[in-house]
Design a protein around this motif. Structure first.
Motif, mmCIF file in Angstrom:
data_model
loop_
_atom_site.group_PDB
_atom_site.id
_atom_site.type_symbol
_atom_site.label_atom_id
_atom_site.label_comp_id
_atom_site.label_asym_id
_atom_site.label_seq_id
_atom_site.Cartn_x
_atom_site.Cartn_y
_atom_site.Cartn_z
ATOM 1 N N UNK A 516 0.830 -1.204 0.000
ATOM 2 C CA UNK A 516 0.000 0.000 0.000
ATOM 3 C C UNK A 516 0.869 1.259 0.000
ATOM 4 N N UNK A 517 0.223 2.337 -0.387
ATOM 5 C CA UNK A 517 0.836 3.660 -0.211
ATOM 6 C C UNK A 517 -0.087 4.430 0.736
ATOM 7 N N UNK A 518 0.441 4.786 1.901
ATOM 8 C CA UNK A 518 -0.340 5.571 2.858
ATOM 9 C C UNK A 518 0.031 7.033 2.696
ATOM 10 N N UNK A 519 -0.986 7.903 2.568
ATOM 11 C CA UNK A 519 -0.637 9.315 2.335
ATOM 12 C C UNK A 519 -1.586 10.264 3.061
ATOM 13 N N UNK A 520 -1.123 11.488 3.160
ATOM 14 C CA UNK A 520 -1.937 12.558 3.731
ATOM 15 C C UNK A 520 -1.525 13.849 3.033
ATOM 16 N N UNK A 521 -2.549 14.624 2.643
ATOM 17 C CA UNK A 521 -2.236 15.923 2.033
ATOM 18 C C UNK A 521 -3.158 16.962 2.665
ATOM 19 N N UNK A 522 -2.591 18.088 3.018
ATOM 20 C CA UNK A 522 -3.411 19.105 3.665
ATOM 21 C C UNK A 522 -2.687 20.431 3.791
ATOM 22 N N UNK A 523 -3.360 21.361 4.479
ATOM 23 C CA UNK A 523 -2.753 22.692 4.667
ATOM 24 C C UNK A 523 -3.165 23.276 6.008
ATOM 25 N N UNK A 524 -2.382 24.254 6.453
ATOM 26 C CA UNK A 524 -2.583 24.814 7.777
ATOM 27 C C UNK A 524 -1.970 26.221 7.835
ATOM 28 N N UNK A 525 -2.547 27.145 8.586
ATOM 29 C CA UNK A 525 -3.866 27.171 9.219
ATOM 30 C C UNK A 525 -4.954 27.285 8.148
ATOM 31 N N UNK A 526 -6.056 26.608 8.381
ATOM 32 C CA UNK A 526 -7.075 26.503 7.340
ATOM 33 C C UNK A 526 -7.604 27.866 6.897
ATOM 34 N N UNK A 527 -7.686 28.834 7.831
ATOM 35 C CA UNK A 527 -8.281 30.130 7.484
ATOM 36 C C UNK A 527 -7.276 31.073 6.807
ATOM 37 N N UNK A 528 -6.021 30.795 6.932
ATOM 38 C CA UNK A 528 -4.985 31.618 6.282
ATOM 39 C C UNK A 528 -3.774 30.715 5.992
ATOM 40 N N UNK A 529 -3.892 29.822 5.001
ATOM 41 C CA UNK A 529 -2.883 28.771 4.820
ATOM 42 C C UNK A 529 -1.466 29.297 4.553
ATOM 43 N N UNK A 530 -0.552 28.852 5.379
ATOM 44 C CA UNK A 530 0.858 29.202 5.218
ATOM 45 C C UNK A 530 1.645 28.025 4.670
ATOM 46 N N UNK A 531 1.194 26.817 5.008
ATOM 47 C CA UNK A 531 1.911 25.619 4.585
ATOM 48 C C UNK A 531 0.946 24.609 3.981
ATOM 49 N N UNK A 546 -3.367 5.756 5.617
ATOM 50 C CA UNK A 546 -2.774 7.091 5.541
ATOM 51 C C UNK A 546 -2.953 7.859 6.837
ATOM 52 N N UNK A 547 -4.138 7.638 7.467
ATOM 53 C CA UNK A 547 -4.414 8.330 8.727
ATOM 54 C C UNK A 547 -3.531 7.850 9.864
ATOM 55 N N UNK A 548 -2.933 6.673 9.707
ATOM 56 C CA UNK A 548 -2.093 6.113 10.777
ATOM 57 C C UNK A 548 -0.595 6.379 10.520
ATOM 58 N N UNK A 549 -0.165 6.172 9.273
ATOM 59 C CA UNK A 549 1.279 6.333 9.013
ATOM 60 C C UNK A 549 1.667 7.723 8.519
ATOM 61 N N UNK A 550 0.777 8.367 7.731
ATOM 62 C CA UNK A 550 1.172 9.642 7.114
ATOM 63 C C UNK A 550 0.688 10.868 7.900
ATOM 64 N N UNK A 551 -0.514 10.788 8.464
ATOM 65 C CA UNK A 551 -1.060 11.958 9.175
ATOM 66 C C UNK A 551 -0.158 12.414 10.332
#
Lengths: 592, 110
Positions: A516-531, A546-551
């Motif tokens: 498998x490939x476990x992944x997570x993609x997201x951004x933060x802070x949600x209201x003014x994303x910097x990353x 993904x929620x276990x290994x990547x998050x």
């Protein structure tokens, strides 16, 4: 008396005339010989003589310019040049190759026989050993071996070792860029090589004529990256730890400033040390962030959700029937990991329901799904300034089977590069604007004067600001209540999506039940994303969700990077901290 | 009279020749000096590059993190160890003297 005198004079005159003629002839012949010799030297042998004179008085040297440095966004060096000594020999000047080889072997710590063989070579110049230690040079100088010399060469040096190795790439023995940015920006980094003719005296000392004093080599341009050394280290550490703990085959962590497209970190595993490239296989040199597409699994649902909301075919509160967690598709069955029954679209993405997304994709239709995927940048290069970028795999709708549309809904039958996926999700974080990612922010000449600056480029706008905000809220819900809980950071609103994709087994051509490939993609802070951060763990052993290994990797990287950037938790506090935050923006973007 | 003229001419020509030779010799001497200085400059540049590389190695985040952790016992602050200091009004609007430096975090103990 007068008569006798006259007789004597006449006698003398007769004798003297003969001698004079003789002497005159001698001079004439002498001058003729000299004249002929002059003619011979000056005219007949002119070319040969001039060549000999040039060999004796002139010295042609090649001035190798220094390769430009590569520094991070704070000016910290990531690639430099170092002068290192190398030993050479002129075999024709060596009387006893055996003795010299024995002495050289003692100093350099290498076997004698190959050295001796090299010293018996008939060539004018042979390398004995390149890039030796300074202490060895001292011992060689003490020996003062005839026909053996030390020459200084420039070597590319990466002071941070493996840090950012895949992005930097490396330069070859002759300072030519071979991989990564060293290759992509070789034209700027390498300077101009110049050949200069110097006059030298009988002792071989150099006399520099006035006209040649200015013939200095032009150093290459220095390039300044968008990468931040500290964020890069944070990403590499978190990735290394997870890859080691999960015994994964590899992984990637890419960090982007979503509003500009600047890459802040680019960590890949396995890695290599660009100072010792031959200790790692070429397989490890490859920059998998842009060269290796993979099936993204449920992380693609971010894009599909955005497409469905933008096309108004669905709202967050639309009810979808996920049944008992499975749906038959053309001879195969797509499963959910739990039974859901009736769910709102918000809950569907929160639980990452495959069945609900398959139904949603039917609502959207194949043409719209394809168009939105293309608009978000799949099936084309992102345009990042790195060589060897793949476009991924996205087939046209006329090449799709009955199974393709539902497969796409769960992130299968499409292959994307980690960078493509991160760029697409960054568009959601950036009010719908899709940016072109980039790594080099500035190029400056050897005096430090800027000669080129990278301005962020907007590629297009796949979704409106309103849709982007709705998707962001859905993704925040995923982290706060759904599969991405382990990415949550106290005090910050995190938006993201997990993904667990089955890998295709090359032996059978079907989806593997163990890889498998476990992944997570997201951004933060949600209201003014910097990353915006993408984490991908390839073939972890044990739980591969993904929620276990990547998050958790996302949380670790984001938490430390936000603190480093002085992005304080909570909206109000963030305003307090903004004064001391290192600027990530500060550009007016251009349209492509 | 002729003798004087010839002497003056000879002296003048010799003087010019000597000046020319002196100039040439001086150019060569300066060439040697320049060459020596260039070698010195190259050696200093080499040393500078070496020191810069060493500095860069010593300030690498990996080494700093390891030194800070192993030798000084430092570690990243926990969530409860970060305290936000409220901002003061912009300078010029406050009558309480100069604005103190903004602090984002401080150690509060475990």
């Amino acid at each position: 008396m007068n008569r006798s005198f006259m007789k004597k004079e006449c006698k003398l005159t007769g004798e003297g005339s003969g001698r004079r003629v003789f002497v005159g002839l001698c001079f004439l012949v002498g001058f003729a010989i000299l004249l002929f010799r002059f003619f011979d030297l000056q005219v007949l042998q002119a070319e040969t003589m001039m060549q000999k004179a040039r060999q004796q008085h002139e010295k042609i040297i090649t001035l190798n310019s220094n390769r430009g440095a590569i520094v991070d966004r704070q000016g910290k060096p990531l690639a430099l040049n170092l002068d290192v000594p190398s030993v050479y020999a002129t075999p024709s000047s060596i009387d006893s190759p055996t003795r010299v080889a024995r002495q050289l072997a003692g100093v350099l710590g290498v076997p004698r026989k190959p050295l001796e063989k090299r010293l018996r070579n008939k060539r004018d110049f042979v390398w004995i050993q390149r890039k030796i230690e300074d202490s060895q040079v001292g011992r060689l100088n003490d020996l003062a071996l005839p026909g053996v010399g030390v020459m200084v060469e420039t070597r590319r040096f990466y002071p941070k070792g493996t840090l950012l190795a895949h992005v930097l790439g490396f330069a070859g023995m002759d300072s030519q860029g071979l991989e990564g940015l060293e290759n992509g920006y070789d034209e700027h980094l390498r300077g101009q090589v110049r050949r200069v003719v110097l006059q030298r005296d009988a002792l071989g000392r150099v006399i520099i004529p006035e006209s040649q004093r200015k013939s200095q080599p032009l150093s290459g341009h220095a390039i300044s990256l968008t990468i931040d050394e500290v964020i890069q280290y944070i990403a590499e550490q978190a990735l290394e730890q997870t890859v080691r703990n999960t015994k994964a085959r590899g992984g990637a962590v890419l960090v982007m400033a979503p509003k500009t497209g600047q890459m802040l970190a680019w960590a890949l595993r396995p890695t290599f040390d660009p100072n010792h490239i031959h200790q790692a296989s070429p397989e490890r040199w490859r920059n998998r962030g842009v060269t290796d597409p993979y099936e993204p699994g449920s992380t693609l649902k971010v894009v599909l959700a955005a497409a469905a909301l933008e096309s108004k075919s669905i709202t967050p509160d639309t009810l979808l029937y996920a049944g008992d967690g499975e749906i038959p598709i053309s001879g195969t069955v797509i499963h959910d990991h739990e039974k859901a029954g009736w769910v709102t679209f918000r809950e569907a993405i929160q639980r990452s329901s495959n069945v609900a997304f398959v139904k949603m994709s039917w609502e959207l239709g194949r043409e719209q799904v394809y168009q939105y995927l293309r608009t978000f940048g799949f099936g084309e290069k992102t345009g990042i300034d790195l060589p060897g970028e793949s476009i991924g795999i996205l087939r046209r709708p006329d090449q799709w089977s009955q199974r393709t549309l539902p497969s796409l809904a769960i992130g299968q039958e499409i292959a994307v590069t980690p960078l493509q996926l991160l760029t697409a999700v960054s568009a959601v974080a950036n009010e719908g604007w899709l940016m072109r990612p980039f790594l080099v922010r500035e190029i400056s000449d050897h005096r430090g004067k800027s000669v080129w600056e990278h301005v962020p480029h907007i590629r297009r706008r796949p979704i409106s600001a309103g849709t982007a905000k709705t998707v962001t809220d859905l993704l925040v819900n995923v982290v706060e209540r759904g599969t991405g809980k382990r990415a949550a950071i106290p005090g910050y609103r995190v938006a993201g999506k997990t993904g667990t994709a089955q890998k295709v087994d090359p032996a059978t051509g079907t989806y593997s039940s163990t890889k498998f490939v476990g992944s997570f993609v997201g951004f933060v802070p949600a209201e003014d994303p910097q990353l915006a951060i993408l984490v991908m763990i390839d073939e972890p052993q044990g739980p591969a969700w993904g929620g276990v290994v990547a998050a958790p990797v996302f949380r670790k990287v984001a938490e430390q990077a936000l603190r480093y950037l002085s992005v304080a938790p909570g909206e109000e506090a963030r305003m307090v901290a903004s004064r001391s935050r290192p600027a990530l923006d500060g550009y007016q973007p251009n349209w492509e | 009279m002729k003798w004087v003229l010839w002497t003056l001419l000879t002296v003048s020509v010799s003087g010019v020749l000597l000046f020319y030779v002196w100039g040439k010799v001086d150019v060569v001497r300066l060439g040697y000096e320049l060459d020596a200085l260039l070698k010195k400059k190259a050696a200093f540049t080499q040393e500078h590059d070496r020191l810069q590389a060493r500095l860069s190695q010593l300030t690498a985040p990996e080494r700093l993190a390891s030194e800070a952790g192993d030798k000084l016992g430092m570690r990243p602050p926990g969530a409860k160890q970060v305290v936000l200091v409220p901002s003061r009004p912009e300078s010029g609007t406050s009558s309480d003297g100069p604005e103190p430096p903004l602090r984002l975090a401080r150690q509060t103990g475990d």
